[in-house]
Design a protein around this motif. Structure first.
Motif, mmCIF file in Angstrom:
data_model
loop_
_atom_site.group_PDB
_atom_site.id
_atom_site.type_symbol
_atom_site.label_atom_id
_atom_site.label_comp_id
_atom_site.label_asym_id
_atom_site.label_seq_id
_atom_site.Cartn_x
_atom_site.Cartn_y
_atom_site.Cartn_z
ATOM 1 N N GLY A 659 0.946 -1.183 -0.149
ATOM 2 C CA GLY A 659 -0.089 -0.024 -0.178
ATOM 3 C C GLY A 659 0.712 1.217 0.033
ATOM 4 O O GLY A 659 0.272 2.504 0.161
ATOM 5 N N SER A 660 2.259 1.203 -0.112
ATOM 6 C CA SER A 660 3.063 2.474 -0.098
ATOM 7 C C SER A 660 3.239 3.019 -1.349
ATOM 8 O O SER A 660 3.430 4.268 -1.399
ATOM 9 C CB SER A 660 4.410 2.106 0.785
ATOM 10 N N VAL A 661 3.349 2.342 -2.443
ATOM 11 C CA VAL A 661 3.228 2.816 -3.393
ATOM 12 C C VAL A 661 1.981 3.233 -4.276
ATOM 13 O O VAL A 661 1.182 2.860 -4.571
ATOM 14 C CB VAL A 661 3.823 1.784 -4.553
ATOM 15 N N PRO A 662 1.892 4.682 -4.449
ATOM 16 C CA PRO A 662 0.588 5.314 -4.834
ATOM 17 C C PRO A 662 0.037 5.055 -6.331
ATOM 18 O O PRO A 662 1.111 4.834 -7.149
ATOM 19 C CB PRO A 662 0.901 6.975 -4.697
ATOM 20 N N LYS A 663 -0.970 4.820 -6.549
ATOM 21 C CA LYS A 663 -1.575 4.641 -7.726
ATOM 22 C C LYS A 663 -2.825 5.607 -8.155
ATOM 23 O O LYS A 663 -3.377 6.208 -7.241
ATOM 24 C CB LYS A 663 -2.090 3.134 -7.865
ATOM 25 N N THR A 664 -3.133 5.534 -9.523
ATOM 26 C CA THR A 664 -4.139 6.443 -10.135
ATOM 27 C C THR A 664 -5.256 5.400 -9.852
ATOM 28 O O THR A 664 -5.378 4.166 -9.630
ATOM 29 C CB THR A 664 -4.178 6.691 -11.327
ATOM 30 N N SER A 665 -6.577 6.127 -9.974
ATOM 31 C CA SER A 665 -7.616 5.302 -9.986
ATOM 32 C C SER A 665 -7.846 4.367 -11.094
ATOM 33 O O SER A 665 -8.492 3.268 -10.793
ATOM 34 C CB SER A 665 -9.040 6.324 -10.405
ATOM 35 N N SER A 666 -7.106 4.184 -12.246
ATOM 36 C CA SER A 666 -7.048 3.289 -13.159
ATOM 37 C C SER A 666 -6.113 2.193 -12.819
ATOM 38 O O SER A 666 -5.727 1.471 -13.694
ATOM 39 C CB SER A 666 -6.881 3.872 -14.571
ATOM 40 N N GLY A 667 -5.163 2.309 -11.594
ATOM 41 C CA GLY A 667 -4.295 1.522 -11.252
ATOM 42 C C GLY A 667 -3.126 1.645 -11.975
ATOM 43 O O GLY A 667 -1.828 0.645 -11.497
ATOM 44 N N LYS A 668 -2.620 2.927 -12.327
ATOM 45 C CA LYS A 668 -1.567 3.197 -12.949
ATOM 46 C C LYS A 668 -0.499 3.541 -11.922
ATOM 47 O O LYS A 668 -0.940 4.334 -10.788
ATOM 48 C CB LYS A 668 -1.424 4.491 -14.002
ATOM 49 N N ILE A 669 0.892 3.257 -11.881
ATOM 50 C CA ILE A 669 1.726 3.756 -10.814
ATOM 51 C C ILE A 669 1.961 5.216 -10.985
ATOM 52 O O ILE A 669 2.310 5.842 -12.130
ATOM 53 C CB ILE A 669 3.192 2.998 -11.001
ATOM 54 N N ARG A 670 1.924 6.019 -9.958
ATOM 55 C CA ARG A 670 2.161 7.416 -9.793
ATOM 56 C C ARG A 670 3.818 7.539 -9.374
ATOM 57 O O ARG A 670 4.014 7.896 -8.277
ATOM 58 C CB ARG A 670 1.232 8.106 -8.923
ATOM 59 N N ARG A 671 4.608 7.620 -10.604
ATOM 60 C CA ARG A 671 6.015 7.561 -10.185
ATOM 61 C C ARG A 671 6.288 8.942 -9.635
ATOM 62 O O ARG A 671 7.289 9.123 -8.674
ATOM 63 C CB ARG A 671 6.917 7.285 -11.481
ATOM 64 N N THR A 672 5.743 10.084 -10.205
ATOM 65 C CA THR A 672 6.190 11.470 -9.559
ATOM 66 C C THR A 672 5.829 11.358 -8.192
ATOM 67 O O THR A 672 6.619 11.992 -7.467
ATOM 68 C CB THR A 672 5.319 12.609 -10.421
ATOM 69 N N THR A 673 4.781 11.098 -7.648
ATOM 70 C CA THR A 673 4.462 11.070 -6.282
ATOM 71 C C THR A 673 5.273 10.060 -5.706
ATOM 72 O O THR A 673 5.754 10.437 -4.220
ATOM 73 C CB THR A 673 2.750 10.699 -6.143
#
Length: 773
Positions: A659-673
């Motif tokens: 749960g530490s790696v943030p994702k978008t609503s469509s499940g994509k990795i939010r690399r910048t965040t």
């Protein structure tokens, strides 16, 4: 002891045993992990979405009952899953629902087949200028034709005809107008895949409003982040009305303190009950028909403003590219709050007069074979999904579940919305060819919200094209050179086709100069589908719109000699380490294959190194078990996988809890965040518990309500005091004016009393000049 308790105990033991077996397979180091009935599958046992799909399949087979979407949506502990199994074993529930669903499905399937002759005589609404005109045209051709066959989570089906869609939409429109919604006003939609979504969307357009789809909350332990992101959208859109479903109504109301414009949170049923005079607004083609907020994988979500003309231009163009007609049958599980599900899987069929069979995303994730079953049962011809869905079907569906399926009617399988992988195409086509799936049905496509949806598509009847490139030449010099046949480590990219009709595509360098074929650069496009801009965000709009109407997609790619587009990655995500261009997707895929790492929970990014002028390659990965120390076998395995994949070692490998790696609503990795969390040292802090997040949201809501109450009380007391002062002064003032002898004396008396009243009301007047009279 009641009769139900032993069954529940048996169910708990069955679930625990199944979970233990799954854990031992996905991560052999956890073969002896103790599993308790109240442990969280997500936080404590680190089971990702794919593992939970596998768990649901095994439990359905072991228990002999269908679990629906319960395992994925609601249940997070073995005890909760066991309770779901016990309920499903109830004498009447499962059999009755299955029987009713089978009967309705057969009836609707027969209706779809019987209506094929009618569909041939209808087809696309070619003269329509807006979505409403397209719907009205379809109603005129046959109001009782089935447009949407919607399968609910309990297995039952609901038919939505063109006529009922318009009638129910008009009822919602009347309710919105009675609530004060005016043309051009934004109305937010927080709804699942259900009839209310379709009715509400049409109703908003008929009321003259602009729909703003939001995605429903999925995980309780992310509710605070969810509320923050949705509130940001509501503030940007200045939405005053939010339509939602009953179960989410109270949670949605918690957004009101975070979004000052929001005054009404209601269900679609409530809005319909308020309907008064019918509303039949006729939008113009340049009116906004959708504000589609981007997923935010590379930053904060931005509202892509799309007009009716933009949407219909895209629908017409991709309809030509895919040869869509009223004879087609669409099948979809895509969420309606994203462009691929909304525009591609609904607006396209609506315009072309074709029926669609729709199910919820959770229905597919809980049991992926349902997608293929729907294609087979309804003789589906066209569908769309991201790459992961095809990979999930190829890897996870058991052979026994495929018995009796016929996929020979499937002529278009659109693969887009994320990187299309050559391995996935090969696995899917090989696995399902014996069931009638044709390799040329697989159509890799490219698109983005800024272009409404689709930008490129391959021609019909062509097999997918794959480029194998020399890794060193591409990473060092961005050179597009074919790899040798025996190259052990080539880079592979899949062709996404050519621009759809009436649209253009070009590849440019950093100075906006055009690039020749087979040279990588920035991907830009233009055409009638191009967005109006980012809503209320001129700075962001100016950053992507170029002279001549070209829009910079932010993606990198190249065109081959035939004009096919090959997307190589996101410009912001490319990592330049040691003189090489490294693409994070390849690193993340390699790390995800290492046992002990959670698939879909890996982020690779670059961190600027000021001393050397290059970037450090940093990889953050969620682990299934406890976070291992540096130098552990898992650390060595991940490091070796990265070197094998891209030829260079990672500068930092960071393991973290689920749960530490943030994702978008469509499940994509939010690399910048993820990079921001890493650089600020907040990566390991994790989230507060769901209960604490809810408590903080409720606390803010209570404080907001208390503040409003105090403000109202203060206004009321102030008003009472002022009117009391006026009442006390009015009679003496009247008498004083009546006794004065000259107008000058009367003005002085009135002036003195007026000053006293203003002072009593807290006002201190200042006179800059006097009337000379």
């Amino acid at each position: 002891m009641s009769a139900g308790e032993p069954a529940t105990a048996d169910a708990i033991e069955l679930v625990l045993e199944t979970v233990r077996g799954l854990l031992a397979e996905v991560d052999p180091t956890r073969a002896r992990t103790a599993v308790g009935p109240d442990q969280s599958l997500t936080r404590e046992l680190a089971l990702g979405s794919l593992e939970r799909v596998e768990l649901a399949m095994r439990l359905e087979q072991a228990a002999g009952v269908p679990l629906g979407e319960t395992v994925l949506a609601d249940a997070d502990t073995p005890r909760q899953i066991a309770a779901a199994i016990a309920r499903a074993r109830a004498p009447l529930g499962t059999q009755l629902r299955a029987q009713l669903g089978a009967q309705l499905g057969a009836q609707l399937g027969a209706q779809l087949r019987a209506g094929s002759e009618v569909r041939r005589n209808c087809g696309p609404a070619t003269g329509a200028r807006t979505l409403i005109e397209a719907l009205r045209w379809q109603v005129e051709q046959g109001a009782d034709r089935v447009h949407i066959q919607l399968r609910a989570d309990d297995g039952t089906d609901t038919a939505i005809t063109y006529g009922s869609l318009y009638r129910d939409g008009a009822a919602v429109a009347a309710g919105l107008r009675s609530r004060g919604v005016v043309p051009g006003e934004r109305v937010a939609l927080l709804l699942r895949t259900e009839p209310a979504f379709f009715h509400a969307y049409v109703g908003i357009l008929l009321a003259g409003g602009v729909p703003v789809p939001l995605y429903p909350p999925f995980r309780a332990d992310q509710i605070e982040e969810y509320a923050s992101r949705q509130a940001a959208i509501l503030r940007n859109a200045s939405a005053r009305v939010l339509l939602t479903f009953a179960e989410a109504e109270r949670a949605a109301a918690l957004l009101r303190p975070l979004a000052p414009s929001l005054t009404t949170v209601a269900t679609v049923a409530d809005i319909r009950r308020d309907s008064g005079v019918a509303a039949h607004h006729d939008p113009r083609e340049d009116d906004l028909a959708l504000i589609q907020y981007t997923s935010g994988s590379t930053g904060s979500p931005k509202g892509v403003a799309l007009s009716h003309a933009n949407l219909l231009a895209n629908v017409r163009a991709f309809g030509e590219a895919f040869e869509m007609s009223g004879d087609d049958v669409g099948v979809t599980w895509l969420p309606l709050y994203h462009d691929m599900g909304l525009i591609g899987a609904w607006f396209g069929p609506l315009y072309h007069g074709m029926p669609i069979v729709s199910m919820s995303p959770l229905a597919f994730l809980a049991k992926p074979v349902r997608w293929l079953e729907a294609m087979s049962r309804n003789r589906g011809t066209i569908t769309a999904a991201p790459n992961f869905a095809y990979d999930l079907c190829a890897r996870k569906i058991a052979d026994a579940d495929l018995e009796g399926l016929d996929l020979s009617s499937w002529r278009v399988a659109l693969n887009g919305a994320e990187a299309v992988l050559a391995g996935t195409i090969e696995r899917f086509t090989t696995r399902f060819a014996p069931l009638g799936f044709r390799p040329d049905a697989m159509r890799p496509v490219y698109g983005l919200a800024e272009g409404s949806l689709c930008v490129t598509a391959p021609p019909p009847g062509r097999l997918p094209r794959i480029e194998r490139l020399r890794r060193d030449a591409f990473q060092h010099a961005r050179a597009i050179e074919a790899a040798a046949v025996d190259d052990p480590q080539p880079l592979t990219f899949v062709a996404c086709g050519q621009p759809i009709p009436r649209h253009e595509l070009r590849i440019v360098d950093d100075r906006e100069a055009g690039r020749p074929p087979r040279v990588e650069g920035r991907v830009q496009f233009r055409g009638p589908s191009s967005m109006q801009g980012y809503f209320e965000n001129p700075e962001a709009t100016a950053a992507v719109v170029r002279e001549g109407g070209w829009i910079d997609t932010g993606d990198l790619g190249f065109l081959d000699d035939e004009g096919d587009l090959f997307v190589t990655g996101r410009a912001k995500d490319v990592i330049i380490a040691g003189g090489r261009n490294i693409y994070p997707q390849e690193v993340e895929e390699a790390v995800a294959d290492v046992p002990g790492i959670r698939r879909g929970c890996v982020a690779a990014f670059g961190v600027q190194e000021a001393r050397t002028g290059t970037e450090r390659l940093v990889v953050v990965a969620e682990t299934r078990g406890a976070v291992p120390p540096d130098g552990s076998p898992l650390h060595a395995a991940v490091g070796a996988a990265i070197v094998a994949a891209v030829g260079v070692p990672a500068d930092a490998i960071v393991f973290t809890r689920p749960g530490s790696v943030p994702k978008t609503s469509s499940g994509k990795i939010r690399r910048t965040t993820t990079r921001e969390l890493f650089e600020s040292g907040r990566l390991h802090r994790g989230r507060a518990s769901a209960a604490w997040q809810w408590a903080r949201l409720i606390g803010r809501h209570v404080a907001w309500r208390a503040g409003r109450g105090l403000a109202f009380a203060g206004t009321l007391l102030y008003s009472m005091w002022v009117w009391t002062a006026v009442g006390l002064v009015a009679l003496p003032l009247w008498l004083a004016v009546a006794l004065t002898r000259t107008p000058r004396q009367a003005r002085r008396v009135v002036g003195v009393c007026s000053r006293l009243l203003l002072l009593a009301g807290g006002c201190r007047p200042h006179v800059d000049g006097r009337d000379p009279a």
